[in-house]
Scaffold this motif. Structure first.
Motif, short mmCIF file in Angstrom:
data_model
loop_
_atom_site.label_atom_id
_atom_site.label_comp_id
_atom_site.label_asym_id
_atom_site.label_seq_id
_atom_site.Cartn_x
_atom_site.Cartn_y
_atom_site.Cartn_z
N LEU A 76 62.88 -72.65 30.33
CA LEU A 76 63.61 -71.38 30.29
C LEU A 76 64.28 -71.09 31.63
CD1 LEU A 76 61.03 -69.30 28.27
CD2 LEU A 76 63.42 -69.54 27.62
N ASN A 77 63.57 -71.37 32.71
CA ASN A 77 64.12 -71.13 34.04
C ASN A 77 65.31 -72.05 34.30
OD1 ASN A 77 63.59 -71.87 37.35
ND2 ASN A 77 63.84 -69.75 36.74
N GLU A 78 65.23 -73.29 33.88
CA GLU A 78 66.35 -74.22 34.02
C GLU A 78 67.56 -73.75 33.21
OE1 GLU A 78 64.67 -77.87 32.70
OE2 GLU A 78 63.45 -78.15 34.51
N SER A 79 67.30 -72.95 32.18
CA SER A 79 68.38 -72.41 31.35
C SER A 79 68.93 -71.10 31.87
CB SER A 79 67.89 -72.23 29.91
OG SER A 79 67.53 -73.46 29.33
N GLY A 80 68.41 -70.63 33.01
CA GLY A 80 68.98 -69.46 33.66
C GLY A 80 68.16 -68.19 33.60
N PHE A 81 66.97 -68.25 32.98
CA PHE A 81 66.14 -67.06 32.86
C PHE A 81 65.16 -66.93 34.03
CE2 PHE A 81 67.21 -68.02 28.41
CZ PHE A 81 67.64 -66.77 27.97
N THR A 82 64.88 -65.71 34.43
CA THR A 82 63.72 -65.43 35.27
C THR A 82 62.49 -65.48 34.36
OG1 THR A 82 64.92 -64.08 36.87
CG2 THR A 82 62.55 -63.65 36.63
N VAL A 83 61.42 -66.09 34.84
CA VAL A 83 60.24 -66.30 34.00
C VAL A 83 59.00 -65.76 34.70
CG1 VAL A 83 58.73 -68.04 32.96
CG2 VAL A 83 61.22 -68.32 32.87
N CYS A 84 58.19 -65.04 33.94
CA CYS A 84 56.91 -64.51 34.43
C CYS A 84 55.80 -64.94 33.48
CB CYS A 84 56.97 -62.99 34.54
SG CYS A 84 55.40 -62.21 34.98
N ILE A 85 54.78 -65.63 34.01
CA ILE A 85 53.63 -66.04 33.21
C ILE A 85 52.37 -65.49 33.87
CG2 ILE A 85 52.45 -67.95 32.07
CD1 ILE A 85 54.84 -69.73 32.69
N PRO A 86 51.86 -64.35 33.43
CA PRO A 86 50.63 -63.80 34.01
C PRO A 86 49.39 -64.54 33.52
CG PRO A 86 51.38 -62.41 32.22
CD PRO A 86 52.43 -63.49 32.38
N ARG A 87 48.31 -64.43 34.27
CA ARG A 87 47.00 -64.94 33.83
C ARG A 87 46.20 -63.77 33.29
NH1 ARG A 87 41.90 -65.12 35.87
NH2 ARG A 87 42.58 -64.24 37.86
N LEU A 88 45.77 -63.86 32.04
CA LEU A 88 44.99 -62.77 31.45
C LEU A 88 43.62 -62.69 32.12
CD1 LEU A 88 45.79 -63.27 27.65
CD2 LEU A 88 46.96 -61.81 29.31
N PRO A 89 43.11 -61.48 32.37
CA PRO A 89 41.80 -61.31 33.00
C PRO A 89 40.71 -62.10 32.28
CG PRO A 89 42.93 -59.21 32.89
CD PRO A 89 43.78 -60.18 32.10
N GLY A 90 39.83 -62.71 33.06
CA GLY A 90 38.71 -63.45 32.50
C GLY A 90 39.05 -64.86 32.07
N HIS A 91 40.30 -65.24 32.15
CA HIS A 91 40.76 -66.56 31.73
C HIS A 91 40.99 -67.46 32.95
CE1 HIS A 91 41.42 -64.29 28.06
NE2 HIS A 91 41.64 -65.41 27.41
#
Length: 259
Positions: free
Chosen positions: A49-64
Motif C-alpha cells: 500500500l505504501n509503495e502505491s502512495g498511501f500512508t500506512v499505520c499498523i498498530p499493535r493491539l494490547p496484549g498481543h
C-alpha cells in the motif's frame, strides 16, 4: 492493581511485531491485525500500500506479541480503544482514511466503520462468524478454564515465531475468545449503520471463518458499493500467505478506484 499483573520483563517478542508507520501520500490506510496475531501479519500488505502512495499505520493491539499473561490481562475494550485512537489520529491529519482488517481486525474494522463512516473499508477473512461452535460457549467456559492445549503444534523456521507460538498459538484461550465473541455481537448489532464502500475477501480454504460471513455482511450493511473476492487456496491469514499478492492487488485497486 492492573500494573501488578504485567511482568517487569515483558517485551515485544518478534521485531516484526512492532507497530509500523509508513509515511506516504495524503490518503492513509489503517491496517488491523487479528486475534493472537501481531502487526507482522499486515507488513506485506502495508508495504504494498505504501509503495502505491498511501500512508500506512499498523498498530499493535494490547496484549498481543508479548506474552500470554499480558494477553490475558487485555480485553476487547483495550483492543477497540487502540484502533479508535489510531483512526482518530490519522483522520486528524490525512484527507481520507481507509481501513482494512484481518480476522478479528475485520470485526474491529466493522465497528470503526459503523461509528466513523470512512469512505472505504476492506475486510480480509472477517471473523464476524466462526467455524468453531465452541466460541459461543466461551462466556461460560471462561469461568472455569483460562487456557486449553491444542493438539497440533506448528514449528516455524524463525525462532521468534516459535516463541510467539509457545505464548499464544499452542493454546485456546476461553476468556479472550469470549472477548472476541463480544466484539462479534457488538458488530452484528451495528451492521446496518455501515455505509462505507466495502470489499470482502474470503477463502474456500479458511479453516476459521466460513464463506457465509460474506453474505451475512452483504445482506446487513447499508453500503451502496459492496465487492466480494473468493480465494481458492489461502488459509485463514489471507493477507500473508499463498495468495497475498492477489489480496494486496485487490485491496490497492479498491482503495485507489472510483467506487
Amino acid at each position: 492493581m492492573f500494573l501488578d499483573n504485567i511482568s517487569k520483563d515483558t517485551k515485544v517478542i518478534y521485531e516484526k511485531s512492532y507497530p509500523l508507520f509508513l509515511e506516504g501520500g495524503k490518503d492513509a490506510v489503517l491496517l488491523i491485525h487479528g486475534y493472537t496475531g501481531t502487526p507482522h501479519d499486515m507488513y506485506y500488505l502495508g508495504q504494498r500500500l505504501n509503495e502505491s502512495g498511501f500512508t500506512v499505520c499498523i498498530p499493535r493491539l494490547p496484549g498481543h506479541g508479548t506474552n500470554s499473561i499480558d494477553f490475558l490481562n487485555s480485553n476487547w475494550k483495550d483492543w477497540l480503544r487502540r484502533v479508535v485512537d489510531s483512526y482518530i489520529e490519522l483522520n486528524s491529519k490525512y484527507e481520507n482514511v481507509y481501513i482494512s482488517g484481518l480476522s478479528m481486525g475485520g470485526v474491529l474494522t466493522l465497528l470503526l466503520s459503523a461509528q466513523f463512516n470512512p469512505k472505504k473499508i476492506a475486510l480480509a477473512a472477517p471473523a464476524l462468524e466462526a467455524k468453531d461452535w465452541r466460541l459461543k460457549l466461551t462466556p461460560v467456559i471462561k469461568l472455569f478454564v483460562k487456557k486449553l492445549n491444542r493438539r497440533k503444534r506448528i514449528n516455524y523456521e524463525e525462532e521468534e515465531l516459535n516463541k510467539l507460538a509457545r505464548e499464544y498459538w499452542d493454546y485456546d484461550w476461553p476468556p479472550k475468545a469470549a472477548d472476541l465473541y463480544k466484539l462479534q455481537r457488538l458488530a452484528k448489532r451495528r451492521l446496518n449503520r455501515i455505509k462505507s464502500n466495502t470489499l470482502i475477501i474470503v477463502s474456500k480454504k479458511d479453516g476459521a471463518v466460513p464463506l457465509s460471513v460474506a453474505d451475512t455482511i452483504k445482506n446487513n450493511i447499508s453500503s451502496k458499493v459492496i465487492k466480494t473476492i473468493v480465494l481458492e487456496k489461502s488459509p485463514h491469514v489471507v493477507v500473508n500467505d499463498i495468495e497475498k499478492e492477489k489480496v494486496a492487488d485487490e485491496i490497492i485497486k479498491f482503495f485507489k478506484g472510483n467506487e
